[in-house]
Structure formats: structure tokens, C-alpha cells
Design an enzyme around this catalytic site. Structure first.
Site, short mmCIF file in Angstrom:
data_model
loop_
_atom_site.label_atom_id
_atom_site.label_comp_id
_atom_site.label_asym_id
_atom_site.label_seq_id
_atom_site.Cartn_x
_atom_site.Cartn_y
_atom_site.Cartn_z
N ASN A 84 4.21 -3.06 -3.65
CA ASN A 84 3.00 -2.26 -3.94
C ASN A 84 1.79 -2.65 -3.10
OD1 ASN A 84 1.08 -0.67 -5.87
ND2 ASN A 84 0.33 -2.78 -5.89
N SER A 90 3.07 6.78 0.23
CA SER A 90 1.87 7.61 0.07
C SER A 90 2.16 9.00 0.62
CB SER A 90 0.70 7.00 0.85
OG SER A 90 -0.36 7.93 0.97
N TYR A 145 -2.32 3.83 8.60
CA TYR A 145 -1.82 3.88 7.22
C TYR A 145 -0.62 4.84 7.12
CZ TYR A 145 -2.18 4.34 2.10
OH TYR A 145 -1.92 4.35 0.74
P1 NAP Z 1 -6.14 -1.54 -4.71
O1 NAP Z 1 -6.74 -1.11 -6.00
O2 NAP Z 1 -7.01 -1.73 -3.52
O3 NAP Z 1 -5.30 -2.88 -4.98
C1 NAP Z 1 -4.59 -3.48 -3.92
C2 NAP Z 1 -3.79 -4.65 -4.44
O4 NAP Z 1 -3.06 -5.22 -3.34
C3 NAP Z 1 -4.67 -5.77 -5.00
O5 NAP Z 1 -3.97 -6.40 -6.05
C4 NAP Z 1 -4.80 -6.72 -3.79
O6 NAP Z 1 -5.06 -8.08 -4.15
C5 NAP Z 1 -3.40 -6.60 -3.20
N1 NAP Z 1 -3.35 -6.99 -1.79
C6 NAP Z 1 -4.01 -6.42 -0.75
N2 NAP Z 1 -3.71 -7.08 0.39
C7 NAP Z 1 -2.86 -8.08 0.05
C8 NAP Z 1 -2.20 -9.11 0.79
N3 NAP Z 1 -2.37 -9.27 2.10
N4 NAP Z 1 -1.41 -9.96 0.11
C9 NAP Z 1 -1.23 -9.84 -1.23
N5 NAP Z 1 -1.81 -8.89 -1.98
C10 NAP Z 1 -2.61 -8.02 -1.34
O7 NAP Z 1 -5.02 -0.51 -4.22
P2 NAP Z 1 -4.21 0.61 -5.04
O8 NAP Z 1 -4.95 1.89 -4.90
O9 NAP Z 1 -3.82 0.12 -6.37
O10 NAP Z 1 -2.93 0.74 -4.09
C11 NAP Z 1 -1.67 0.16 -4.42
C12 NAP Z 1 -0.62 0.77 -3.53
O11 NAP Z 1 -0.59 2.18 -3.71
C13 NAP Z 1 -0.89 0.54 -2.04
O12 NAP Z 1 0.33 0.34 -1.35
C14 NAP Z 1 -1.50 1.87 -1.60
O13 NAP Z 1 -1.32 2.10 -0.22
C15 NAP Z 1 -0.73 2.83 -2.46
N6 NAP Z 1 -1.39 4.12 -2.63
C16 NAP Z 1 -2.62 4.21 -3.24
C17 NAP Z 1 -3.23 5.45 -3.37
C18 NAP Z 1 -4.57 5.64 -4.04
O14 NAP Z 1 -5.11 6.75 -3.98
N7 NAP Z 1 -5.14 4.63 -4.68
C19 NAP Z 1 -2.58 6.58 -2.86
C20 NAP Z 1 -1.35 6.46 -2.25
C21 NAP Z 1 -0.76 5.22 -2.15
P3 NAP Z 1 -6.60 -8.61 -4.35
O15 NAP Z 1 -7.05 -8.03 -5.67
O16 NAP Z 1 -6.49 -10.09 -4.38
O17 NAP Z 1 -7.38 -8.06 -3.21
#
Ligand code: NAP
Length: 248
Positions: A90, A142, A155
Site C-alpha cells: 500500500n 490507482s 505516478y
Molecule cells: P497517505 O495518506 O499519504 O499515506 C501514505 C502512507 O504510506 C503513510 O502511512 C506513509 O507513512 C507511508 N509511506 C510513504 N512513503 C513510505 C516509505 N518510503 N516507506 C514506508 N512507508 C511509506 O496515502 P494514501 O492516500 O492512503 O495512499 C495509500 C495508497 O493508495 C498509495 O499507494 C496511493 O498511491 C494509493 N492511492 C491513493 C489514492 C488517493 O486518492 N488517496 C488514489 C489512488 C491510489 P508516514 O505516515 O510515516 O509518512
């Protein structure tokens, strides 16, 4: 309690979608091992929340980009919980910019977190799943990796890579009774989209047939289905959850 005594490993669960998946699967009785990059306070909060649900939980501050550290995280998890069952890739980041302005570092950071991170965790865990002849992998892709979005060449490439990885691995490990699927969310209310300008968000909302952003729990419920025995004949697929954004 369909996941009682199963061990789930989730990358990037301190916040957002990863956190919602951890809570949803712990609600089914799973023990949770997760990593994060910086946010120790949120990680500790999640540990408390899952402990209250009566499950084992352990957080690891491990950069998903670092293979050796990820390997140690997985080895420690196996020692602590005795087994591995479900892997959720994730952790992900965005560094949105027009390609004409994108620096090599913007490209490298996104590819190495999102795509290489998925390799690192899956590679570290897959042999244990193959030996026990069972397991499930779910990768968070995504719609950007399917349809493409402007200012997201880095991305979109990372997420399209994850979809290809999902298909290839699904074929490779099916003989070991391991299923591999991907989920492709649209715009979900997390910190990741918090930085988008209001104007742009309103523009996006107009394009979403269901006229709202998605919730992390809605992605988590799709993941819960995919890891369950109800999805026992499902592998190599990508499930879009985007309020209709990518309907063509
Ligand atoms: P988010 O709220 O920004 O959370 C990201 C998470 O990933 C946090 O727990 C962060 O840890 C962790 N992380 C980031 N870089 C890391 C690294 N180098 N090593 C270990 N952990 C790391 O993101 P989200 O929206 O929940 O997204 C989660 C997934 O869903 C991602 O793959 C994203 O691309 C995908 N996604 C999201 C959306 C959307 O609209 N939100 C849409 C499509 C896909 P910290 O808290 O320590 O920073």
C-alpha cells in the site's frame, strides 16, 4: 472472524488507506504487522486501536525503498507472529509535476517507493507463502495507472507497473495456491489528496459520476473481500473503485 490467527503485513499503514485496511482486517481477527516512514505518533495510535480489537499488532519504522530493511521487517514478523498469510502493498507517494518540469529525483522517488517498494515487500515474503502453499497478495494501484492523469507520468508509470507485476506474479504463483490482485482507487479522502488545490478538486468532483470523493474504508472493504475465501477463484485482476470516474 474470518481472519482469526492470520498474519497480515501492510506497508504504509500509519495513515490513510493503509490504516483503514489494517483496522478492517483486524476487525476480522487478523494480527497486523505494518511499516511507516516518519509518523511514529500515528503508528502508535494505530497499534493502540488494533490492540483494543483484541489482535496482535506491531509497527516497524522501515523505509519501503530499502530492500534489506524490508527483509529484516518480514523476518522479525515471522519470528513474532509465527507465520505470514496476507501481504498488502500500500505505501505510496505522489510528486506531481508536468514532465517538462519534472526532475530526475521526482521520478526516482515515486518509482522506488511505489513500484520498487512493491517488489521489496513481495520478494521478502513470497518464499514463505510458496513453502506453505497458501497466501494472498493485494497491491494498491490507482486509476492513474490505467487511464493516466496529467502531471503524473511518474505516478502513472509506477501504478501501471504494479498492475503488470500483479498479472505476472498471479500466473507465477497460482500453482502454490497464492492469489495476487490489485485495487485501483480513484480520488480517496486522505492526506495524499489534501494538497490538491480547491479549484482542481471541484473540477474533479464534476467528473465523478457519484459526485463525491471515496472513503478509505470503501477501499478497505474491497481489500477485505479480496483476501477472503469468498474471492478464492479471483486472481490477477485489478478492481477499480472510483465512483465511476474512469467509466468509458
Ligand atoms: P497517505 O495518506 O499519504 O499515506 C501514505 C502512507 O504510506 C503513510 O502511512 C506513509 O507513512 C507511508 N509511506 C510513504 N512513503 C513510505 C516509505 N518510503 N516507506 C514506508 N512507508 C511509506 O496515502 P494514501 O492516500 O492512503 O495512499 C495509500 C495508497 O493508495 C498509495 O499507494 C496511493 O498511491 C494509493 N492511492 C491513493 C489514492 C488517493 O486518492 N488517496 C488514489 C489512488 C491510489 P508516514 O505516515 O510515516 O509518512
Amino acid at each position: 472472524m474470518a481472519l482469526k490467527n492470520k498474519t497480515v503485513v501492510i506497508s504504509g499503514a500509519s495513515r490513510g488507506i493503509g490504516r483503514a485496511i489494517a483496522v478492517e482486517l483486524a476487525g476480522e481477527g487478523a494480527n497486523i504487522s505494518f511499516n511507516y516512514l516518519k509518523n511514529s505518533r500515528e503508528a502508535a495510535d494505530l497499534e493502540r486501536e488494533i490492540t483494543v480489537l483484541g489482535c496482535k499488532v506491531k509497527s516497524f519504522q522501515v523505509d519501503i525503498k530499502e530492500y534489506d530493511a524490508v527483509k529484516t521487517w518480514i523476518d522479525d514478523t515471522r519470528e513474532l507472529f509465527g507465520r505470514l498469510d496476507i501481504i498488502i502493498n500500500n505505501a505510496g507517494i505522489v510528486r506531481d509535476k508536468a514532465l517538462a518540469l519534472m526532475e530526475p529525483l521526482d521520478w526516482q522517488e515515486v518509482i522506488s517507493t511505489n513500484l520498487e517498494g512493491t517488489f521489496n515487500l513481495t520478494r521478502a515474503a513470497i518464499v514463505a507463502l510458496m513453502k506453505q502453499k497458501s497466501g494472498v497478495v493485494v497491491n494498491i494501484a490507482s486509476v492513474s495507472g490505467i487511464a493516466g492523469m496529467p502531471r503524473q507520468t511518474n505516478y502513472a508509470a509506477s501504478k501501471a507497473g504494479i498492475i503488470g507485476f500483479t498479472k505476472a506474479l498471479a500466473k507465477e504463483v497460482a500453482p502454490y495456491d497464492i492469489r495476487v490482485n490489485a485495487v485501483a482507487p480513484g480520488f480517496i479522502e486522505t492526506d495524499m489528496i489534501g494538497s490538491l488545490k480547491e479549484d482542481y478538486k471541484n473540477q474533479i468532483l464534476k467528473q465523478i459520476p457519484l459526485k463525491r470523493l471515496g472513503r478509505p474504508q470503501e477501499v478497505a472493504r474491497m481489500v477485505k473481500f479480496l483476501v477472503s475465501d469468498d474471492a478464492g477463484y479471483v486472481t490477477g485482476q485489478t478492481f477499480v473503485i472510483d465512483g465511476g470516474l474512469s467509466i468509458i
